[in-house]
Design a protein around this motif. Sequence first.
Motif, PDB file in Angstrom:
ATOM      1  N   HIS A 105      51.785  16.601 -38.360  1.00 38.59           N
ATOM      2  CA  HIS A 105      51.233  15.826 -39.526  1.00 38.59           C
ATOM      3  C   HIS A 105      52.306  16.078 -40.644  1.00 38.59           C
ATOM      4  O   HIS A 105      52.082  15.329 -41.731  1.00 38.59           O
ATOM      5  CB  HIS A 105      49.814  16.291 -39.969  1.00 38.59           C
ATOM      6  CG  HIS A 105      49.749  17.769 -39.773  1.00 38.59           C
ATOM      7  ND1 HIS A 105      49.024  18.390 -38.699  1.00 38.59           N
ATOM      8  CD2 HIS A 105      50.326  18.597 -40.567  1.00 38.59           C
ATOM      9  CE1 HIS A 105      49.266  19.942 -38.944  1.00 38.59           C
ATOM     10  NE2 HIS A 105      49.995  19.924 -40.149  1.00 38.59           N
ATOM     11  N   TRP A 106      53.319  16.807 -40.652  1.00 36.28           N
ATOM     12  CA  TRP A 106      54.401  17.009 -41.691  1.00 36.28           C
ATOM     13  C   TRP A 106      55.182  16.124 -41.567  1.00 36.28           C
ATOM     14  O   TRP A 106      56.098  15.734 -42.306  1.00 36.28           O
ATOM     15  CB  TRP A 106      54.985  18.472 -41.745  1.00 36.28           C
ATOM     16  CG  TRP A 106      53.641  19.313 -42.026  1.00 36.28           C
ATOM     17  CD1 TRP A 106      53.602  20.499 -41.172  1.00 36.28           C
ATOM     18  CD2 TRP A 106      53.147  19.758 -43.162  1.00 36.28           C
ATOM     19  NE1 TRP A 106      52.590  21.555 -41.674  1.00 36.28           N
ATOM     20  CE2 TRP A 106      52.143  20.740 -42.891  1.00 36.28           C
ATOM     21  CE3 TRP A 106      52.731  18.920 -44.415  1.00 36.28           C
ATOM     22  CZ2 TRP A 106      51.281  21.263 -43.913  1.00 36.28           C
ATOM     23  CZ3 TRP A 106      51.831  19.317 -45.422  1.00 36.28           C
ATOM     24  CH2 TRP A 106      51.137  20.774 -45.043  1.00 36.28           C
ATOM     25  N   PHE A 107      55.711  15.371 -40.168  1.00 40.84           N
ATOM     26  CA  PHE A 107      56.740  14.756 -39.816  1.00 40.84           C
ATOM     27  C   PHE A 107      56.617  13.163 -40.365  1.00 40.84           C
ATOM     28  O   PHE A 107      55.402  12.694 -40.244  1.00 40.84           O
ATOM     29  CB  PHE A 107      57.017  15.107 -38.450  1.00 40.84           C
ATOM     30  CG  PHE A 107      57.336  16.215 -38.067  1.00 40.84           C
ATOM     31  CD1 PHE A 107      57.339  17.500 -38.914  1.00 40.84           C
ATOM     32  CD2 PHE A 107      57.210  16.503 -36.481  1.00 40.84           C
ATOM     33  CE1 PHE A 107      57.609  18.607 -38.351  1.00 40.84           C
ATOM     34  CE2 PHE A 107      57.561  17.870 -35.920  1.00 40.84           C
ATOM     35  CZ  PHE A 107      57.726  18.914 -37.084  1.00 40.84           C
ATOM     36  N   GLY A 108      57.591  12.433 -40.325  1.00 38.50           N
ATOM     37  CA  GLY A 108      57.571  11.003 -40.403  1.00 38.50           C
ATOM     38  C   GLY A 108      57.575  10.528 -38.761  1.00 38.50           C
ATOM     39  O   GLY A 108      58.136  11.021 -37.975  1.00 38.50           O
ATOM     40  N   ARG A 159      49.202  15.796 -46.225  1.00 41.55           N
ATOM     41  CA  ARG A 159      49.954  15.525 -44.856  1.00 41.55           C
ATOM     42  C   ARG A 159      50.492  14.203 -45.036  1.00 41.55           C
ATOM     43  O   ARG A 159      50.376  13.356 -45.918  1.00 41.55           O
ATOM     44  CB  ARG A 159      49.145  15.695 -43.562  1.00 41.55           C
ATOM     45  CG  ARG A 159      48.924  17.153 -43.098  1.00 41.55           C
ATOM     46  CD  ARG A 159      48.328  18.036 -44.023  1.00 41.55           C
ATOM     47  NE  ARG A 159      48.080  19.428 -43.345  1.00 41.55           N
ATOM     48  CZ  ARG A 159      47.350  20.412 -43.847  1.00 41.55           C
ATOM     49  NH1 ARG A 159      47.057  20.632 -45.052  1.00 41.55           N
ATOM     50  NH2 ARG A 159      47.227  21.657 -43.152  1.00 41.55           N
ATOM     51  N   ASN A 160      51.294  13.937 -44.099  1.00 41.00           N
ATOM     52  CA  ASN A 160      52.038  12.742 -43.956  1.00 41.00           C
ATOM     53  C   ASN A 160      51.166  11.510 -43.438  1.00 41.00           C
ATOM     54  O   ASN A 160      51.217  10.309 -43.781  1.00 41.00           O
ATOM     55  CB  ASN A 160      53.381  12.483 -42.858  1.00 41.00           C
ATOM     56  CG  ASN A 160      54.436  13.437 -43.545  1.00 41.00           C
ATOM     57  OD1 ASN A 160      54.357  13.511 -44.867  1.00 41.00           O
ATOM     58  ND2 ASN A 160      55.430  13.654 -42.912  1.00 41.00           N
ATOM     59  N   GLU A 162      50.302  10.984 -40.574  1.00 45.40           N
ATOM     60  CA  GLU A 162      50.576  10.041 -39.248  1.00 45.40           C
ATOM     61  C   GLU A 162      50.212  10.966 -38.242  1.00 45.40           C
ATOM     62  O   GLU A 162      50.348  12.130 -38.333  1.00 45.40           O
ATOM     63  CB  GLU A 162      52.006   9.618 -39.322  1.00 45.40           C
ATOM     64  CG  GLU A 162      52.497   9.038 -40.328  1.00 45.40           C
ATOM     65  CD  GLU A 162      54.003   8.288 -40.327  1.00 45.40           C
ATOM     66  OE1 GLU A 162      53.904   7.556 -39.200  1.00 45.40           O
ATOM     67  OE2 GLU A 162      54.802   8.603 -41.069  1.00 45.40           O
TER      68      GLU A 162
END
Length: 257
Positions: A105-108, A159-160, A162
Amino acid sequence: MSYFSLTEAAERYDAYRPKVHSIVSKWLQDAGVTHKFKNSLDVACGTGDSTLPLIELSDNVIGIDLSKSMIERAEVKGLSVKQLGYEKAYELGKFDLITTCMAFHWFGFDEALKAYKQASSDNAIWLIYNFSFGGSENSDEFNDWFVSTYLKKFPSPARNGEVADFEKAEGMKCLASGKGVLPIKFVDKHELTKYLTTQSNVENAVKAGLTYSEIEKEIEAMLQDFELSTEFRYNYSYDLYQFTTQAVDAKKITRNC
């Protein structure tokens, strides 16, 4: 902001997070993935709790994380780890198992999808999973306080937004998906407080100027009025995918999740 980068944050994470990661073996077995892996990669390995179960599942295991403090804690356990972001995982070779716990959830999404594919051998298995605090087993009053008071006082960082939904990505097949609850115990309110200080929302408050000691005192003061047993809940969710390097028509992939 980079989370779990403070030395004390890593120490607390290592000491007070529930050690439940061995359940990944059951998830793989339930999905029919029973073979031993040659090379496994644990992305965002943290202090190594998520890396340790992979040792019995693979001939070679390596963990990567951006946090130097977390990596140093993992090294104490004798694990093979590197301070490295997921974007450069391919530099370490090809892997037939890639796992990520409580970090996607921290990533693109697009960037991570590309990077994971670059680091994958043909027919590689990807396991993306999360744990989250599910509250008290016996106190609705505590659970209401946790949501309405605690999380407002110490809000979770954004979070991102995603999720690891690779269903429509070329070359991906969903093998399994699940969610449930694991029982966890804290011996007393002090240990519960220690656990709460392992979360990114508290590290956020520390980076904003508070100290861990100040936050602990505040949480313990708020918990004084609760009658709590030792039983709590730890929620989990996971998605298991297989990636093939051969071109695949997404419409022909059978979704098993």
